[in-house]
Design a protein around this motif. Sequence first.
Motif, PDB file in Angstrom:
ATOM      1  N   PRO A  50       0.791  -1.216  -0.089  1.00 43.07           N
ATOM      2  CA  PRO A  50      -0.088  -0.018   0.059  1.00 43.07           C
ATOM      3  C   PRO A  50       0.811   1.231   0.095  1.00 43.07           C
ATOM      4  O   PRO A  50       2.042   1.293   0.521  1.00 43.07           O
ATOM      5  N   LYS A  51       0.312   2.319  -0.515  1.00 43.76           N
ATOM      6  CA  LYS A  51       1.161   3.453  -0.794  1.00 43.76           C
ATOM      7  C   LYS A  51       0.691   4.418   0.411  1.00 43.76           C
ATOM      8  O   LYS A  51       1.327   5.563   0.732  1.00 43.76           O
ATOM      9  N   ILE A  52      -0.499   4.073   1.297  1.00 47.14           N
ATOM     10  CA  ILE A  52      -0.990   5.012   2.250  1.00 47.14           C
ATOM     11  C   ILE A  52      -1.261   3.940   3.498  1.00 47.14           C
ATOM     12  O   ILE A  52      -1.102   2.590   3.291  1.00 47.14           O
ATOM     13  N   THR A  53      -0.805   4.440   4.737  1.00 43.97           N
ATOM     14  CA  THR A  53      -1.084   3.664   5.692  1.00 43.97           C
ATOM     15  C   THR A  53      -2.491   3.511   6.445  1.00 43.97           C
ATOM     16  O   THR A  53      -3.257   4.237   5.964  1.00 43.97           O
ATOM     17  N   SER A  54      -2.779   2.611   7.245  1.00 45.99           N
ATOM     18  CA  SER A  54      -4.023   2.589   7.827  1.00 45.99           C
ATOM     19  C   SER A  54      -4.551   3.623   8.614  1.00 45.99           C
ATOM     20  O   SER A  54      -5.709   4.052   8.490  1.00 45.99           O
ATOM     21  N   ALA A  55      -3.719   4.437   9.261  1.00 44.22           N
ATOM     22  CA  ALA A  55      -3.966   5.781   9.655  1.00 44.22           C
ATOM     23  C   ALA A  55      -4.390   6.631   8.636  1.00 44.22           C
ATOM     24  O   ALA A  55      -5.239   7.354   8.936  1.00 44.22           O
ATOM     25  N   GLN A  56      -3.663   6.651   7.552  1.00 43.31           N
ATOM     26  CA  GLN A  56      -4.035   7.740   6.552  1.00 43.31           C
ATOM     27  C   GLN A  56      -5.351   7.210   6.192  1.00 43.31           C
ATOM     28  O   GLN A  56      -6.355   8.197   5.543  1.00 43.31           O
ATOM     29  N   ALA A  57      -5.783   6.023   5.946  1.00 43.69           N
ATOM     30  CA  ALA A  57      -6.890   5.499   5.429  1.00 43.69           C
ATOM     31  C   ALA A  57      -8.051   5.982   6.481  1.00 43.69           C
ATOM     32  O   ALA A  57      -9.187   6.532   5.887  1.00 43.69           O
ATOM     33  N   LEU A  58      -7.740   5.687   7.477  1.00 43.51           N
ATOM     34  CA  LEU A  58      -8.902   6.381   8.716  1.00 43.51           C
ATOM     35  C   LEU A  58      -9.329   7.691   8.561  1.00 43.51           C
ATOM     36  O   LEU A  58     -10.126   7.988   8.658  1.00 43.51           O
ATOM     37  N   LYS A  59      -8.127   8.477   8.308  1.00 38.08           N
ATOM     38  CA  LYS A  59      -8.232   9.850   8.276  1.00 38.08           C
ATOM     39  C   LYS A  59      -9.287  10.291   6.931  1.00 38.08           C
ATOM     40  O   LYS A  59     -10.162  10.855   7.158  1.00 38.08           O
ATOM     41  N   LEU A  60      -8.841   9.561   5.921  1.00 35.67           N
ATOM     42  CA  LEU A  60      -9.611  10.082   4.602  1.00 35.67           C
ATOM     43  C   LEU A  60     -11.232   9.300   4.751  1.00 35.67           C
ATOM     44  O   LEU A  60     -11.933  10.140   4.309  1.00 35.67           O
ATOM     45  N   GLY A  61     -11.097   8.306   5.375  1.00 35.91           N
ATOM     46  CA  GLY A  61     -12.512   7.816   5.806  1.00 35.91           C
ATOM     47  C   GLY A  61     -13.466   8.716   6.549  1.00 35.91           C
ATOM     48  O   GLY A  61     -14.437   9.177   6.299  1.00 35.91           O
ATOM     49  N   PHE A  62     -12.902   9.293   7.658  1.00 37.12           N
ATOM     50  CA  PHE A  62     -13.463  10.087   8.400  1.00 37.12           C
ATOM     51  C   PHE A  62     -13.707  11.454   7.902  1.00 37.12           C
ATOM     52  O   PHE A  62     -14.929  12.189   8.041  1.00 37.12           O
ATOM     53  N   ASP A  63     -12.844  12.038   7.270  1.00 33.68           N
ATOM     54  CA  ASP A  63     -12.861  13.067   6.428  1.00 33.68           C
ATOM     55  C   ASP A  63     -14.015  13.163   5.342  1.00 33.68           C
ATOM     56  O   ASP A  63     -14.851  14.048   5.372  1.00 33.68           O
ATOM     57  N   TYR A  64     -14.215  12.068   4.726  1.00 30.54           N
ATOM     58  CA  TYR A  64     -15.560  11.940   4.029  1.00 30.54           C
ATOM     59  C   TYR A  64     -16.757  11.754   4.556  1.00 30.54           C
ATOM     60  O   TYR A  64     -17.805  12.271   3.981  1.00 30.54           O
ATOM     61  N   ALA A  65     -16.623  11.467   5.923  1.00 27.62           N
ATOM     62  CA  ALA A  65     -17.738  11.393   6.862  1.00 27.62           C
ATOM     63  C   ALA A  65     -18.300  12.934   7.461  1.00 27.62           C
ATOM     64  O   ALA A  65     -18.923  12.525   8.609  1.00 27.62           O
ATOM     65  N   GLY A  66     -17.389  13.495   7.244  1.00 30.84           N
ATOM     66  CA  GLY A  66     -17.695  14.853   7.987  1.00 30.84           C
ATOM     67  C   GLY A  66     -16.608  15.272   9.119  1.00 30.84           C
ATOM     68  O   GLY A  66     -16.749  16.221   9.873  1.00 30.84           O
ATOM     69  N   GLY A  67     -15.645  14.412   9.263  1.00 27.93           N
ATOM     70  CA  GLY A  67     -14.708  14.391  10.487  1.00 27.93           C
ATOM     71  C   GLY A  67     -15.065  13.345  11.212  1.00 27.93           C
ATOM     72  O   GLY A  67     -16.061  12.983  11.498  1.00 27.93           O
ATOM     73  N   LYS A  68     -13.960  13.098  12.135  1.00 23.44           N
ATOM     74  CA  LYS A  68     -14.127  11.942  13.293  1.00 23.44           C
ATOM     75  C   LYS A  68     -14.881  12.690  14.529  1.00 23.44           C
ATOM     76  O   LYS A  68     -14.426  14.012  14.948  1.00 23.44           O
ATOM     77  N   SER A  69     -15.764  11.915  15.173  1.00 22.48           N
ATOM     78  CA  SER A  69     -16.597  12.389  16.323  1.00 22.48           C
ATOM     79  C   SER A  69     -15.960  11.552  17.402  1.00 22.48           C
ATOM     80  O   SER A  69     -15.705  10.398  17.230  1.00 22.48           O
ATOM     81  N   SER A  70     -16.202  12.047  18.394  1.00 18.98           N
ATOM     82  CA  SER A  70     -15.956  11.564  19.774  1.00 18.98           C
ATOM     83  C   SER A  70     -16.687  10.410  20.053  1.00 18.98           C
ATOM     84  O   SER A  70     -16.281   9.402  20.792  1.00 18.98           O
TER      85      SER A  70
END
Length: 170
Positions: A50-70
């Motif tokens: 992979p060219k991106i890490t799992s942490a980067q994938a999590l950030k991309l996914g949560f950004d798509y959902a409007g940001g990570k929520s607590s």
Amino acid sequence: INDRLWHVTIPQVVNGIPVRWGRYLGAINNGNLIVQGARTCGNVKLDFNPKITSAQALKLGFDYAGGKSSSDLIWKQPSLEIIPFAPSEFTIGEQEFSGPVGSGYKHRLAWVFGFQRAPERERWEVMIDAHTSEILSFEDKNNYIDKPIVGGVYPLTNTEICPDNVRCGI
């Protein structure tokens, strides 16, 4: 099923990475393989790094959902999967295949994870291409229909005047 009848399913895994929906299926009756088949199996040809890490994938996914929520709860930790797809250059319309034998599937390496945003019921699964960072899928994995559906089918008519099964069906 019993001592004489066995159903076998073997998931497709390449370089330790599962191929989504890819599996070999068979039925053994009295020691004889009586039926076999493959589902979404193909020769996997791709870069497994992979060219991106799992942490980067999590950030991309949560950004798509409007940001990570607590209140977000991860129900499926990020993991790599190989995702089969029908190549557009061999597709006519939505389903007709027009390519050479053996070229019906191509594959993408993807990070896949799932989360739930409390108090909502949706259980989101996010699929991100591990090479291009493209969001491949953002899907609620809940099955909301939990009751049987009862009905009938009338292929050509619903007059209930049935001279034969071809006109009314069963």
